[in-house]
Write a protein that holds these residues in place. Structure first.
Motif, PDB file in Angstrom:
ATOM      1  N   SER A  20      44.501  22.265  42.837  1.00  0.00           N
ATOM      2  CA  SER A  20      44.377  23.861  43.020  1.00  0.00           C
ATOM      3  C   SER A  20      44.729  23.986  44.601  1.00  0.00           C
ATOM      4  CB  SER A  20      42.941  24.246  42.608  1.00  0.00           C
ATOM      5  OG  SER A  20      42.935  25.461  42.590  1.00  0.00           O
ATOM      6  N   ALA A  80      39.515  31.089  37.272  1.00  0.00           N
ATOM      7  CA  ALA A  80      40.303  31.273  38.456  1.00  0.00           C
ATOM      8  C   ALA A  80      41.619  30.824  38.412  1.00  0.00           C
ATOM      9  CB  ALA A  80      39.324  30.807  39.484  1.00  0.00           C
ATOM     10  N   ASP A  81      41.683  29.650  38.089  1.00  0.00           N
ATOM     11  CA  ASP A  81      42.926  28.956  37.870  1.00  0.00           C
ATOM     12  C   ASP A  81      43.788  29.521  37.162  1.00  0.00           C
ATOM     13  OD1 ASP A  81      42.636  26.578  39.607  1.00  0.00           O
ATOM     14  OD2 ASP A  81      41.757  25.181  38.386  1.00  0.00           O
ATOM     15  N   ALA A  83      43.877  32.722  36.080  1.00  0.00           N
ATOM     16  CA  ALA A  83      44.262  33.952  36.762  1.00  0.00           C
ATOM     17  C   ALA A  83      45.444  33.657  37.767  1.00  0.00           C
ATOM     18  CB  ALA A  83      43.047  34.624  37.336  1.00  0.00           C
ATOM     19  N   ARG A  84      45.220  32.618  38.576  1.00  0.00           N
ATOM     20  CA  ARG A  84      46.169  32.503  39.532  1.00  0.00           C
ATOM     21  C   ARG A  84      47.686  32.206  38.940  1.00  0.00           C
ATOM     22  NH1 ARG A  84      42.859  29.116  43.910  1.00  0.00           N
ATOM     23  NH2 ARG A  84      42.135  28.416  42.012  1.00  0.00           N
ATOM     24  N   GLU A 108      45.567  36.601  44.676  1.00  0.00           N
ATOM     25  CA  GLU A 108      45.526  34.981  44.478  1.00  0.00           C
ATOM     26  C   GLU A 108      44.363  34.621  45.469  1.00  0.00           C
ATOM     27  OE1 GLU A 108      45.998  30.970  45.489  1.00  0.00           O
ATOM     28  OE2 GLU A 108      46.139  32.514  46.989  1.00  0.00           O
ATOM     29  N   GLY A 111      41.058  35.009  43.462  1.00  0.00           N
ATOM     30  CA  GLY A 111      41.005  33.843  42.590  1.00  0.00           C
ATOM     31  C   GLY A 111      40.468  32.588  43.417  1.00  0.00           C
ATOM     32  N   LYS A 112      40.962  32.298  44.569  1.00  0.00           N
ATOM     33  CA  LYS A 112      40.619  31.263  45.229  1.00  0.00           C
ATOM     34  C   LYS A 112      39.121  31.469  45.896  1.00  0.00           C
ATOM     35  CE  LYS A 112      41.503  28.884  49.600  1.00  0.00           C
ATOM     36  NZ  LYS A 112      42.603  28.556  50.810  1.00  0.00           N
ATOM     37  N   PHE A 115      37.136  30.442  42.840  1.00  0.00           N
ATOM     38  CA  PHE A 115      37.301  29.067  42.788  1.00  0.00           C
ATOM     39  C   PHE A 115      36.315  28.223  43.871  1.00  0.00           C
ATOM     40  CE2 PHE A 115      38.950  24.778  43.096  1.00  0.00           C
ATOM     41  CZ  PHE A 115      39.416  24.233  41.938  1.00  0.00           C
TER      42      PHE A 115
END
Length: 416
Positions: A20, A80-81, A83-84, A108, A111-112, A115
């Motif tokens: 990730s 989150a992964d 979505a990215r 992005e 999302g990070k 995560f």
């Protein structure tokens, strides 16, 4: 550390975080490369991209906390992964629009932010409380290595495969991470602190007040304000110092950057041993002091360059990397030690937001200060500013030791 490396659950978790984080690095360097060619002001857009990826953790990070406390870590991490995946694939169709790429890298970064908050809050679930210092050290050393490897891999993919395929590979990294995290059963259970969507704001308020009611966390929040400002200022000005101040050619510049990363990795691996030997407040005081001294010693180095050779510059870079890395060790351990389980997500999100916001402010101030007094002087001045918080933390550490000593004597039956 060997126990963790033999733990299959932890290995899956660690590999998921590695892939990730690689995806984050590839996304940033690819967007920077594309946007720089699309505009007449590449420096402006590069700064916008860097800030856009950090901004969600700073501005919106606090609001992520209640979700982490109320929802399954597995749902948040996998979500989150995935979505990215969608976001980076959308970048393929935005390669002709610099501003659209900035918007997508912001998403992005959001999302990070989800995560990273969920990842850190889930560490005790994966490793147990007894292995937290070792897990933090391994993660920090891994992250420092990935900070070098991610951009390098992104640049290599752009060179050999082109921008669009780089985005496809980027999406694959997030898919792999999602699959690994989805297979970890221990992440399924949530720490539920409130029920119903109407209680979100109440959960947010009680989280903030609950975190700030804990003395050690207030101290961390206060101490990390000048530290993160300093890190932001240094990040802005170190490249100017290496390229303009020391006038390093490309290979030597890369070597100096590698030494920064190498020092950070050494600091992460030293962390568990230092945590066992020192109080966390004392370790934080020493780490801030070391970081301050590492910046202050640029003054004589700058005056003696280039007569002292490349070795002196590399040693300086390694020392700064060591100082910055060691600061993060006690902070992460204090958070996971002192945050109650039902406040863990909100506490991590809140304090991360404080640190990231002030690092962004430091980045913005760095250019202004360097233009006014020069890169070297700004770095040295940053070291001076860090000395007072280091002394206050040292005083607090000594007070804690004095308060603990009578209690230890009483428990052992020694008269006070």
């Amino acid at each position: 550390m060997r126990e963790l490396l033999r733990d299959r659950v932890y290995i899956r978790y660690w590999l998921a975080v590695v892939t990730s984080f690689l995806g984050d690095g590839i996304a940033k360097v690819t967007v920077i490369f594309v946007a720089a060619d699309l505009t007449d002001s590449p420096a402006l857009f590069i700064a916008a991209i860097v800030i856009a990826q950090l901004l969600p953790s700073g501005v919106l990070g606090t609001f992520i906390g209640p979700l982490v406390d109320r929802m399954s870590p597995r749902v948040l991490l996998v979500g989150a992964d995935l979505a990215r995946v969608v976001i980076v694939l959308a970048m393929i169709f935005a390669v002709d629009s610099a501003w659209l790429l900035v918007v997508l890298i912001f998403l992005e970064g959001l999302g990070k932010a989800v995560f990273e908050t969920a990842r850190m809050a889930a560490i005790p679930k994966v490793v147990g409380k007894h292995s937290i210092p070792v897990a933090i050290a391994l993660f920090q050393s891994t992250v420092q290595a990935l900070n070098l490897a991610g951009p390098l891999l992104g640049g290599f993919l752009i060179l050999v495969a082109g921008v669009k395929l780089a985005f496809v590979v980027n999406a694959v990294t997030f898919v792999v991470s999602a699959l690994l995290l989805g297979s970890i059963a221990v992440l399924k259970e949530a720490t539920v602190t409130a029920a119903g969507p109407g209680q979100y704001w109440s959960s947010l308020r009680t989280g903030v007040t609950g975190v700030l009611s804990i003395g050690s966390l207030r101290l961390v929040a206060w101490a990390m304000v000048p530290v993160m400002l300093a890190i932001g200022l240094f990040t802005t000005n170190v490249n100017t110092q290496l390229l303009a101040g020391f006038d390093l050619p490309a290979f030597e510049f890369g070597l100096a950057q590698a030494m920064l990363g190498g020092g950070a990795i050494v600091g992460a691996f030293l962390g568990p041993a230092l945590v066992r030997r020192l109080s966390l407040t004392g370790l934080l005081a020493g780490a801030v002091a070391l970081f301050a001294v590492s910046l202050l010693v640029l003054w004589p180095i700058d005056d003696r360059w280039p007569g002292s050779g490349l070795a002196l510059v590399c040693a300086w870079c390694a020392l700064v990397g060591l100082g910055m890395s060691l600061v993060q060790v006690p902070v992460a351990n204090i958070l996971l030690r002192d945050l109650p389980e039902d406040l863990r997500g909100r506490g991590i999100a809140l304090l991360n937001a404080v640190m990231i916001n002030f690092s962004i402010v430091g980045v913005l101030l760095g250019g202004v200060v360097a233009n006014a007094i020069g890169a070297a002087a700004s770095i040295v001045l940053t070291g001076v500013v860090l000395l007072p918080p280091a002394l206050v933390l040292l005083s607090r550490s000594r007070t804690e030791k004095k308060n603990l000593a009578p209690a230890a004597d009483t428990e052992a039956g020694v008269p006070r």
